[in-house]
Design a protein around this motif. Sequence first.
Motif, PDB file in Angstrom:
ATOM      1  N   HIS A 127      -1.590 -48.352  22.370  1.00 34.26           N
ATOM      2  CA  HIS A 127      -0.622 -48.091  21.304  1.00 34.26           C
ATOM      3  C   HIS A 127      -0.870 -46.718  20.683  1.00 34.26           C
ATOM      4  CE1 HIS A 127       2.081 -48.808  17.960  1.00 34.26           C
ATOM      5  NE2 HIS A 127       1.100 -48.455  17.148  1.00 34.26           N
TER       6      HIS A 127
ATOM      7  N   THR B 262       2.840 -47.923  26.659  1.00 37.66           N
ATOM      8  CA  THR B 262       3.355 -49.276  26.507  1.00 37.66           C
ATOM      9  C   THR B 262       3.208 -49.995  27.839  1.00 37.66           C
ATOM     10  OG1 THR B 262       4.977 -48.485  24.903  1.00 37.66           O
ATOM     11  CG2 THR B 262       5.352 -50.663  25.853  1.00 37.66           C
TER      12      THR B 262
ATOM     13  N   GLU C 114      -5.176 -52.799  24.447  1.00 42.27           N
ATOM     14  CA  GLU C 114      -3.795 -52.749  23.957  1.00 42.27           C
ATOM     15  C   GLU C 114      -3.693 -51.900  22.691  1.00 42.27           C
ATOM     16  OE1 GLU C 114      -1.815 -56.791  25.743  1.00 42.27           O
ATOM     17  OE2 GLU C 114      -2.835 -56.978  23.806  1.00 42.27           O
ATOM     18  N   LYS C 115      -4.674 -51.985  21.817  1.00 40.95           N
ATOM     19  CA  LYS C 115      -4.681 -51.164  20.599  1.00 40.95           C
ATOM     20  C   LYS C 115      -4.769 -49.679  20.946  1.00 40.95           C
ATOM     21  CE  LYS C 115      -8.213 -50.457  17.520  1.00 40.95           C
ATOM     22  NZ  LYS C 115      -9.315 -50.909  16.667  1.00 40.95           N
ATOM     23  N   GLN C 116      -5.687 -49.327  21.856  1.00 42.67           N
ATOM     24  CA  GLN C 116      -5.844 -47.923  22.238  1.00 42.67           C
ATOM     25  C   GLN C 116      -4.622 -47.418  23.013  1.00 42.67           C
ATOM     26  OE1 GLN C 116      -8.074 -45.965  20.954  1.00 42.67           O
ATOM     27  NE2 GLN C 116      -8.966 -47.735  19.903  1.00 42.67           N
TER      28      GLN C 116
ATOM     29  N   GLY D  78       0.242 -43.937  22.877  1.00 43.83           N
ATOM     30  CA  GLY D  78       1.657 -43.915  23.241  1.00 43.83           C
ATOM     31  C   GLY D  78       1.949 -44.540  24.599  1.00 43.83           C
TER      32      GLY D  78
END
Length: 122
Positions: free
Chosen positions: A64, A69, A60-62, A67
């Motif tokens: 973000h 979602t 989820e961090k990567q 770009g």
Amino acid sequence: MVASDQSLRIAGVAVQAAEEKLGKDVLVVDVSEKLGIADVFVIVSASNERQVGAIVDEIEKQFHFAGITPLRREGERDAPWVLLDAFDTIIHIQHQETRSVYALDRLWKDCPTIEVESLNAR
């Protein structure tokens, strides 16, 4: 039908993030010919529920940073199986025992696999 470039890019981000958190037995399957709702499945094993959560958090961090979602997450981060729905790419992070019970590898065995190394080059 072949997996889209977008699906492969998303899979590549997920694979790199999973490998950074020591995800094991990473498998990327092109399900575009058999399944209308997705192009690619990414399947990752973790040795325990805590590692499942760490892998989910890193993906989820990567996402973000890239770009991306994701549409939704199924399962709690400390569960034995978490599914991330990222458009045409579905990421399954599973405890090793859960993976052997549900055997997604075997269920989709007649679909072509995608080399992880080719995704890392994207």
